[in-house]
Design an enzyme around this catalytic site. Structure first.
Site, PDB file in Angstrom:
ATOM      1  N   ASP A   1      36.833 -18.097  16.224  1.00  0.00           N
ATOM      2  CA  ASP A   1      36.553 -17.580  14.884  1.00  0.00           C
ATOM      3  C   ASP A   1      35.071 -17.438  14.606  1.00  0.00           C
ATOM      4  O   ASP A   1      34.675 -16.859  13.600  1.00  0.00           O
ATOM      5  CB  ASP A   1      37.111 -18.564  13.841  1.00  0.00           C
ATOM      6  CG  ASP A   1      38.549 -18.266  13.502  1.00  0.00           C
ATOM      7  OD1 ASP A   1      38.922 -17.086  13.554  1.00  0.00           O
ATOM      8  OD2 ASP A   1      39.284 -19.207  13.186  1.00  0.00           O
TER       9      ASP A   1
HETATM   10  C1  BGC Z   1      35.309 -23.075  12.018  1.00  0.00           C
HETATM   11  C2  BGC Z   1      36.427 -22.594  12.893  1.00  0.00           C
HETATM   12  C3  BGC Z   1      37.601 -22.220  12.052  1.00  0.00           C
HETATM   13  C4  BGC Z   1      37.198 -21.263  10.953  1.00  0.00           C
HETATM   14  C5  BGC Z   1      38.387 -21.015  10.060  1.00  0.00           C
HETATM   15  C6  BGC Z   1      34.997 -22.070  10.950  1.00  0.00           C
HETATM   16  O1  BGC Z   1      34.037 -22.589  10.099  1.00  0.00           O
HETATM   17  O2  BGC Z   1      34.187 -23.337  12.807  1.00  0.00           O
HETATM   18  O3  BGC Z   1      36.796 -23.611  13.815  1.00  0.00           O
HETATM   19  O4  BGC Z   1      38.571 -21.624  12.840  1.00  0.00           O
HETATM   20  O5  BGC Z   1      36.142 -21.789  10.207  1.00  0.00           O
HETATM   21  O6  BGC Z   1      38.166 -20.236   8.997  1.00  0.00           O
HETATM   22  C1  NOJ Z   2      40.236 -23.257  14.323  1.00  0.00           C
HETATM   23  C2  NOJ Z   2      41.144 -22.148  13.912  1.00  0.00           C
HETATM   24  O1  NOJ Z   2      42.246 -22.679  13.203  1.00  0.00           O
HETATM   25  C3  NOJ Z   2      41.643 -21.377  15.100  1.00  0.00           C
HETATM   26  O2  NOJ Z   2      42.397 -20.281  14.677  1.00  0.00           O
HETATM   27  C4  NOJ Z   2      40.491 -20.923  15.959  1.00  0.00           C
HETATM   28  O3  NOJ Z   2      41.034 -20.303  17.098  1.00  0.00           O
HETATM   29  C5  NOJ Z   2      39.609 -22.085  16.347  1.00  0.00           C
HETATM   30  N1  NOJ Z   2      39.193 -22.790  15.191  1.00  0.00           N
HETATM   31  C6  NOJ Z   2      38.386 -21.653  17.138  1.00  0.00           C
HETATM   32  O4  NOJ Z   2      37.457 -21.027  16.350  1.00  0.00           O
END
Ligand code: BGC
Ligand code: NOJ
Length: 816
Positions: A487
């Protein structure tokens, strides 16, 4: 040091001191009603949606930690009322002569003792009902009579948890309760658009009650000094606005050795719109009466708990492991599967790191969660798949998230995460391999939640597949869109504005940024799509899909290989990410793990090279970090990944979710020793005695462990709600122990450390039970010499699905 130990026979983790390095929690409930429950009775509960229908209040990020729970206060009158304590330790941090918390499958038990008064609290959500039960027993272990006063305490949330903590100008005027005998009803907003209320009840007559927080605590007191308890007398306050609470005051006279049990129930009740009122202003209590009449005695509560235990015994009986390595066995056999149920239910909504107001069900998250859950309750996996698929758009893209109550896609986040569609193929393939139910493909499922746009689930899969095919960039690799699985790789975001969402902002529609990871996911799930087509007489489609997969792997060969490892992506200017050409972020874990999982580079040695590079550059004592070198500065062209300080989260943290991809990849190469090493490093049970550093529960996976660039390398965060649960379960059960559902049956394909001399697995699969014994006295890492099924030699490694409700004995000998 350790703060407790596993009790495998009871399927419990036993916490032996309350001051754990972080609240160590459990989840109550496995259907519609859920509670979060810490080892000191903190937490909260909700019905179906942690944001919209929250029953009790909880203060995240509070000082002191873990503020809000189902609290019991005790007062011993003999000591002149001087001795007041909380037997769960918090919120008073009371000194206790004895303390223990047992977190089990869907229930928790806290027991303690002070001054000769033993206390025990068993908390759970009974199957089939929308309530928490807290069974409290007081026992006089002293030699003299005791006059004890017991005060219960919960604080009601005004339902919408977001509003509850922001909209005080309204909220302080709307709180309403009703009290009838020992039952306290919370009915805020019931007079207008709600048809539900909460009830907090106990099964004995009470001395008094309080429902107004300020009266109970005193305005300037914390939960650690409730005025009413210290005064020893409830004030019978009736909340009107401000902060409604529920507190019962009970007197218990206990002779030496005598015990008394009280059953507290915290329930959620609904009425049909036209039956809301008994008379004007008085709520219709029928549903509460029905609910409470079921749990009026301690025997009834015990029976409900026994039913819950039976439920879990059966569920976990579907996959069991026995091996010399007890840590692996208890994680794979008990806790990992339990966590898979929790992630299936919660997605990423409510934990001690997810506030319950932020995220609904994630498209990619929920599809991946299915992988670790589908063997437990396939029917629920099936309906989840249909819910998820209904949030797909006609062009194959998908809402990134949807709300559990309405099941509608979430407009605030929208779509554009270009890996999303492929996870649907992954989830459906796992479901079909588990169940053999191809019928699901014929189910009519809406697109964009619009019935008029409904088509079969198979068509949904085709649109998913085609979405990737039709959204490629200059190198023939998939366009990344807003981000792929990571993400934080926001390659079209270009954000300069503080606070702007990295995930939804797109200041630069490059039409160029590409993801090698999506290519690898395509190459991994594509063949499953091909199999599904073949098995449903869609030969032409299968052929088309195969050609597209070949094209994609060729694109990876040409543009996705960096010499020693796989490239991660191309940015909006067409520059490589995850390449030796980069200053930071030269190598990433995801594309390497997934490409090898997809068998790319296995034949020509690149796979091995890639995994060796992962080991060389990304490995650490506590797991494999996401990338190296960590980004030192913010890169506008990369987005959130470079926003984190080095070593945290996606910027070179050990982002556990993708470690099992490397584990699985290692098993493709037959390197059982290394596969197991990568498994064990992030497995919490192996770090039980390192709890001061790790801090999170030793029985569950955490999303992230701080990487080697971080100050607190080895410290975990975000326990419970992480895709790590599902993928690790897949890696240990299907690829290391090697019992893997396929379209034709169960493949037996272990890849273990050479020191593992054998193990047994029992597996329920499509209506039969398989008792599988693996003998590895040869000390092999991979390779099956022979298999017998019910005494008969098996040709190949696929055990057929017998579907005969019988037990089948499978004996496997590893070696050449
Ligand atoms: C985080 C990710 C997460 C995303 C969800 C980010 O701030 O680093 O791990 O999946 O937010 O919106
Ligand atoms: C948490 C999110 O829930 C997931 O969808 C994503 O793949 C990982 N973070 C990595 O960014």
């Amino acid at each position: 040091m350790q703060y407790g130990h596993f009790d495998d026979d009871a399927r419990e983790y036993v916490i032996t001191r309350p001051d754990t390095p972080y609240p160590w929690i459990n989840y109550l409930g496995c259907e519609d009603f859920f509670g979060l429950f810490s080892n000191t009775s903190g937490g909260y509960c909700f019905y179906r949606d942690a944001r919209m229908l929250r029953l009790t209040r909880y203060r995240y990020n509070n000082v002191p930690a873990d503020a809000g729970g189902r609290y019991f206060y005790l007062r011993d009158s003999a000591t002149g009322g001087g001795d007041v304590w909380t037997p769960s330790w918090m919120p008073m941090k009371s000194a206790l002569d004895r303390y223990e918390c047992r977190h089990g499958m869907g229930y928790s038990k806290i027991s303690s003792c002070r001054g000769g008064l033993a206390f025990s609290q068993t908390s759970f959500v009974p199957l089939g009902d929308t309530c928490e039960i807290h069974k409290v027993t007081l026992t006089n272990e002293s030699k003299t009579d005791k006059n004890i006063e017991l005060f219960s305490f919960i604080e009601f949330c005004l339902w919408n948890a977001n509003d509850d903590m922001t909209n005080f100008q309204r909220n302080f005027s709307i709180g309403e309760v009703e009290i009838e005998g020992s039952r306290i009803y919370h009915k805020t907003e019931y007079r207008e658009r709600r048809n539900h209320y909460a009830v907090w009840a106990v099964n004995v007559p009470i001395e008094g009650f309080d429902t107004d927080r300020q009266t109970f605590l005193g305005l300037y007191n914390g939960f650690d000094h409730p005025q009413v308890v210290f005064d020893g007398k409830a004030k019978k306050s009736v909340a009107s606005g401000w902060a409604p609470i529920g507190s019962h005051h009970i007197k218990a006279k206990l002779g030496p050795g005598e015990s008394k049990t009280f059953v507290f129930v915290l329930g959620y009740c609904e009425n049909p719109e036209d039956q809301k009122w008994e008379k004007q202003g008085i709520i219709n209590k029928k549903p509460a009466n029905t609910l409470l009449s079921k749990y009026g005695t301690s025997e009834a509560a015990d029976k409900a708990l026994a039913a819950l235990n039976e439920y879990w015994k059966n569920l976990l009986g579907r996959f069991t492991v026995d091996a010399e390595d007890k840590k692996m066995a208890r994680m794979a056999g008990i806790w990992n599967q339990y966590q898979c149920m929790i992630t299936f239910n919660m997605s990423r909504s409510a934990s001690y790191f997810e506030s319950g107001i932020g995220r609904g069900m994630g498209f990619r998250d929920s599809n991946q969660d299915l992988l670790g859950f589908v063997h437990l309750v396939p029917e629920r996996a099936r309906s989840r798949i249909l819910d998820i698929a209904a949030t797909q758009f006609p062009d194959g893209s998908a809402y990134h998230q949807y709300q559990p109550l309405t099941k509608r896609g979430n407009n605030e986040i929208g779509s554009g995460f270009n890996d999303d569609p492929l996870w649907l193929i992954c989830g459906v393939a796992a479901y079909i391999k588990e169940t053999g139910d191809y019928g699901i493909l014929n189910e009519k499922v809406p697109f964009d939640n619009d019935e008029a746009l409904a088509d079969t689930l198979f068509v949904h899969l085709k649109r998913s597949f085609d979405y990737t095919v039709t959204h490629k960039g200059p190198h023939g690799l998939p366009l990344i869109g807003r981000a792929d699985w990571n993400d934080c790789l926001n390659l079209n975001c270009f954000s300069k504005t503080p606070g702007e969402s990295f995930q939804t902002t797109a200041n630069f529609e490059s039409g160029v940024a590409e993801s090698v990871l999506i290519a690898a996911i395509f190459a991994f799930t594509g063949p499953e799509y091909v199999e599904i087509c073949r098995r449903t007489n869609r030969a032409a489609e299968a052929e088309y899909a195969e050609k597209e997969i070949t094209k994609m792997t060729e694109a990876v060969d040409q543009h996705g290989w960096d010499g020693d490892w796989f490239v991660r992506a191309y940015d909006a200017y067409g520059k490589k990410i995850g390449s030796r050409e980069c200053e930071d972020g030269k190598i990433f874990i995801e594309s390497n793990g997934f490409a090898v999982m997809a068998d790319i580079g296995i034949k020509d040695g690149r796979a091995q090279k890639a995994l060796d590079s992962v080991k060389e550059h990304l490995d650490s004592k506590y797991g494999i970090v996401l990338l190296q070198p960590a980004y030192k500065d913010y890169h506008i062209e990369l987005g959130e990944v470079s926003s984190y300080p080095p070593g945290y989260k996606e910027n070179a943290g050990i982002f556990c979710h993708n470690n099992p991809w490397v584990t699985i990849a290692e098993t493709r190469l037959g390197r059982g020793n290394r596969a197991f090493e990568t498994y064990a490093k992030i497995c919490p049970a192996y770090r039980e005695d390192d709890s001061d550093l790790r801090r999170m529960e030793p029985y569950v996976y955490a999303q992230m462990v701080a990487g080697k660039d971080a100050v607190n390398h080895g410290e975990a965060k975000n326990s419970w709600l992480t895709g790590t649960a599902a993928w690790t379960f897949v890696s240990i059960s299907q690829y290391i122990l090697g019992v893997r559902p396929c379209f034709d049956g169960l493949v037996i394909d272990p890849c273990v450390p050479s020191s593992m001399k054998g193990f047994t697995v029992t597996r329920h699969f499509r209506g039969a039970d398989y008792h599988i014994t693996v003998d590895n006295s040869a000390g092999a890492e991979k390779g099956v010499k022979s298999i017998t099924v019910d005494g008969n030699p098996l040709v190949g490694t696929v055990i057929p699905a017998f579907g005969d409700n019988k037990i089948h004995k499978v004996v496997v000998t590893m070696g050449k």
